[in-house]
Design a protein around this motif. Sequence first.
Motif, PDB file in Angstrom:
ATOM      1  N   THR A 277      -0.773   2.859   2.647  1.00 53.54           N
ATOM      2  CA  THR A 277      -1.449   1.396   2.832  1.00 53.54           C
ATOM      3  C   THR A 277      -2.435   1.410   1.979  1.00 53.54           C
ATOM      4  OG1 THR A 277      -2.638   2.445   4.692  1.00 53.54           O
ATOM      5  CG2 THR A 277      -0.940   0.925   5.308  1.00 53.54           C
ATOM      6  N   THR A 278      -2.885   2.675   1.484  1.00 48.95           N
ATOM      7  CA  THR A 278      -4.248   2.797   0.694  1.00 48.95           C
ATOM      8  C   THR A 278      -4.093   3.469  -0.743  1.00 48.95           C
ATOM      9  OG1 THR A 278      -4.480   5.030   1.713  1.00 48.95           O
ATOM     10  CG2 THR A 278      -5.768   3.090   2.852  1.00 48.95           C
ATOM     11  N   THR A 279      -2.941   3.065  -1.145  1.00 50.14           N
ATOM     12  CA  THR A 279      -2.598   3.895  -2.524  1.00 50.14           C
ATOM     13  C   THR A 279      -2.933   3.235  -3.707  1.00 50.14           C
ATOM     14  OG1 THR A 279      -0.417   2.640  -2.088  1.00 50.14           O
ATOM     15  CG2 THR A 279      -0.364   5.242  -1.938  1.00 50.14           C
ATOM     16  N   GLN A 280      -3.517   1.664  -3.492  1.00 44.92           N
ATOM     17  CA  GLN A 280      -4.156   1.396  -4.731  1.00 44.92           C
ATOM     18  C   GLN A 280      -5.069   1.994  -5.323  1.00 44.92           C
ATOM     19  OE1 GLN A 280      -2.751  -1.287  -3.178  1.00 44.92           O
ATOM     20  NE2 GLN A 280      -2.028  -2.790  -4.360  1.00 44.92           N
ATOM     21  N   LEU A 281      -5.088   1.650  -6.576  1.00 43.06           N
ATOM     22  CA  LEU A 281      -6.331   2.316  -7.114  1.00 43.06           C
ATOM     23  C   LEU A 281      -7.689   1.972  -6.646  1.00 43.06           C
ATOM     24  CD1 LEU A 281      -5.098   2.273 -10.778  1.00 43.06           C
ATOM     25  CD2 LEU A 281      -5.069   4.181  -9.203  1.00 43.06           C
ATOM     26  N   PRO A 282      -8.690   2.520  -6.493  1.00 42.85           N
ATOM     27  CA  PRO A 282      -9.917   2.295  -5.733  1.00 42.85           C
ATOM     28  C   PRO A 282     -10.657   1.200  -6.582  1.00 42.85           C
ATOM     29  CG  PRO A 282     -10.065   4.559  -6.527  1.00 42.85           C
ATOM     30  CD  PRO A 282      -8.810   4.253  -6.761  1.00 42.85           C
TER      31      PRO A 282
ATOM     32  N   GLU B  67     -10.077   4.872   2.581  1.00 46.86           N
ATOM     33  CA  GLU B  67     -10.391   3.606   2.545  1.00 46.86           C
ATOM     34  C   GLU B  67      -9.795   2.915   3.746  1.00 46.86           C
ATOM     35  OE1 GLU B  67     -10.819   1.691  -0.641  1.00 46.86           O
ATOM     36  OE2 GLU B  67     -10.613   3.341  -1.999  1.00 46.86           O
ATOM     37  N   GLU B  68     -10.481   1.587   4.166  1.00 47.05           N
ATOM     38  CA  GLU B  68     -10.235   0.817   5.308  1.00 47.05           C
ATOM     39  C   GLU B  68      -8.746   0.421   5.207  1.00 47.05           C
ATOM     40  OE1 GLU B  68     -12.830  -1.925   6.348  1.00 47.05           O
ATOM     41  OE2 GLU B  68     -11.978  -2.292   8.414  1.00 47.05           O
ATOM     42  N   PRO B  69      -8.056   0.930   5.998  1.00 51.07           N
ATOM     43  CA  PRO B  69      -6.411   0.133   6.149  1.00 51.07           C
ATOM     44  C   PRO B  69      -6.487  -1.066   6.753  1.00 51.07           C
ATOM     45  CG  PRO B  69      -6.574   1.854   7.768  1.00 51.07           C
ATOM     46  CD  PRO B  69      -7.936   1.897   7.101  1.00 51.07           C
ATOM     47  N   ASP B  70      -5.608  -1.942   6.263  1.00 51.00           N
ATOM     48  CA  ASP B  70      -5.534  -3.420   6.675  1.00 51.00           C
ATOM     49  C   ASP B  70      -4.495  -3.062   8.244  1.00 51.00           C
ATOM     50  OD1 ASP B  70      -4.584  -5.976   7.081  1.00 51.00           O
ATOM     51  OD2 ASP B  70      -3.654  -6.045   5.204  1.00 51.00           O
ATOM     52  N   PRO B  71      -4.898  -3.518   8.973  1.00 46.09           N
ATOM     53  CA  PRO B  71      -4.134  -3.305  10.341  1.00 46.09           C
ATOM     54  C   PRO B  71      -2.693  -4.102  10.153  1.00 46.09           C
ATOM     55  CG  PRO B  71      -6.103  -4.750  10.847  1.00 46.09           C
ATOM     56  CD  PRO B  71      -6.259  -4.223   9.266  1.00 46.09           C
TER      57      PRO B  71
ATOM     58  N   HIS C 229      -7.249   6.318  13.440  1.00 44.50           N
ATOM     59  CA  HIS C 229      -7.995   7.337  12.320  1.00 44.50           C
ATOM     60  C   HIS C 229      -9.357   6.894  11.815  1.00 44.50           C
ATOM     61  CE1 HIS C 229      -8.731  11.294  10.755  1.00 44.50           C
ATOM     62  NE2 HIS C 229      -8.629  10.708   9.554  1.00 44.50           N
ATOM     63  N   TYR C 230      -8.901   5.809  11.101  1.00 42.91           N
ATOM     64  CA  TYR C 230     -10.017   5.323  10.203  1.00 42.91           C
ATOM     65  C   TYR C 230     -11.153   4.786  11.254  1.00 42.91           C
ATOM     66  CZ  TYR C 230     -12.462   2.783   6.985  1.00 42.91           C
ATOM     67  OH  TYR C 230     -13.918   2.154   6.036  1.00 42.91           O
TER      68      TYR C 230
ATOM     69  N   LYS D 254     -15.859   6.699   2.165  1.00 41.30           N
ATOM     70  CA  LYS D 254     -15.072   6.572   0.918  1.00 41.30           C
ATOM     71  C   LYS D 254     -15.227   7.909   0.164  1.00 41.30           C
ATOM     72  CE  LYS D 254     -14.313   3.682  -2.948  1.00 41.30           C
ATOM     73  NZ  LYS D 254     -14.539   2.393  -3.634  1.00 41.30           N
ATOM     74  N   TYR D 255     -16.675   8.607  -0.063  1.00 43.98           N
ATOM     75  CA  TYR D 255     -16.627   9.583  -0.813  1.00 43.98           C
ATOM     76  C   TYR D 255     -16.729  10.811  -0.124  1.00 43.98           C
ATOM     77  CZ  TYR D 255     -17.472   5.826  -4.216  1.00 43.98           C
ATOM     78  OH  TYR D 255     -17.175   4.780  -5.006  1.00 43.98           O
ATOM     79  N   GLU D 256     -16.962  11.126   1.087  1.00 39.00           N
ATOM     80  CA  GLU D 256     -16.914  12.317   1.591  1.00 39.00           C
ATOM     81  C   GLU D 256     -15.554  12.411   2.065  1.00 39.00           C
ATOM     82  OE1 GLU D 256     -18.902  12.986   5.374  1.00 39.00           O
ATOM     83  OE2 GLU D 256     -18.475  14.946   5.500  1.00 39.00           O
TER      84      GLU D 256
END
Lengths: 241, 241
Positions: free
Chosen positions: A6-11, A149-153, A86-87, A143-145
């Motif tokens: 769900t979060t593999t898009q480039l940031p 990325e916020e996943p879309d439910p 988890h997010y 995001k950086y620590e």
Amino acid sequence: MTEPTTTTQLPHDVHPEHHMTSSAMLQDIVIGLSDGLTVPFALAAGLSGAVTSSGLVVMAGLAEIVAGSIAMGLGGYLAGRTEVEHYASELGREHREVQEVPDKERAEVDELLAEMGLSEATRRQAVAELTADSEQWVRFMMKYELGLEEPDPKQAPKSAATISLAYAVGGLIPLSAYFVTDTPAQGLAWSAGITLVCLFVFGYFKSRLTGQPPVAGAVKMAVVGALAAAAAFGIARAVGG
Amino acid sequence: MTEPTTTTQLPHDVHPEHHMTSSAMLQDIVIGLSDGLTVPFALAAGLSGAVTSSGLVVMAGLAEIVAGSIAMGLGGYLAGRTEVEHYASELGREHREVQEVPDKERAEVDELLAEMGLSEATRRQAVAELTADSEQWVRFMMKYELGLEEPDPKQAPKSAATISLAYAVGGLIPLSAYFVTDTPAQGLAWSAGITLVCLFVFGYFKSRLTGQPPVAGAVKMAVVGALAAAAAFGIARAVGG
């Protein structure tokens, strides 16, 4: 099986004409088809080496497709839900930490900026700006620590359905040959022909999608399928004979 | 099947006592076991509903385990190699861009910092520092623009072997019941008992590993396995009967 991504898009994609990015749905189709084209194909091929009834191959193949499709789809759905939870739990923790131990969190921001390569003077200024607003501060930490990325439910059920369906479609292609042929040996010949062509074509487009050399990708997909089928054929014949 | 996750470690783990991180190998074992425990189990259960020979169930089960194990392992290995090549090609591109269109790349750094929430004055200083050394500049672009971490080239073969082996071990657990029982129905009863306990225990530890509620995770794993098996049983009986 595979957890939906769900979060593999480039940031941050500032020159999309160069760095290719593929939609989540296309990725899910690729995941489902990769497995669907190889495993049921290899299983049916394996059984063809050891049984004399095409009906048995079709039955086992359909059972595998149903089992694999549910395991991938439902497993993927639950993994996606877990990612959302988890997010949310990490977000809650960061909010608490920013309130309760702001100095420690501020030191973490500073450490992250130091890793990027910023000087102490710039960091002092940057830390002050990034931690001025607590919402922005928490977003930065997530995001950086934590690299989250916020996943879309809504993504988890969509991914699950897409992967499941792609697996079933992929699996029915190699199996279809056994529906219309009289013996498992005939079925295997047609199934291998059809499936290797499909794996080749699929590998070609999959590689183009990810910006890899397409012909090499096509050959690789076909080789994986052929090896899996050959090994399954060998073991079934050894056990069955 | 699942692509081995070579870059899933948290980017920067400053309080490891809170944010749980699991080693790449443990993750690969989890991936392999999840699928190995469910799909061969469900396939064998499905066939048990439609055939009268335990030997046939064992044969099909072994063929599936071999096919799935190769498809997951080899597929995962190739995906890992692709990731290494992808990283190398993007790294080359960023190096070229930093040389050839430095102003454009500098504007991208500025845009990324603006997104983090830095003011224009701080950004001016930060951009100057981050782009002073071209190695550091490229590393920044790779990580923060493209979200890419350098993959370990030795990780792909290791992941492939681990996933493959875990899949085979997972698959042999449900199948073992059919080795020692006389009829598929007896085999299914033992197989379901053993596998559901294993899925429950596995789900428990998998959830603990990822910091999720362990009992809920245990129930979910067992439900996925049971549903896949029930569906495979239903379709095999419908086709075979």
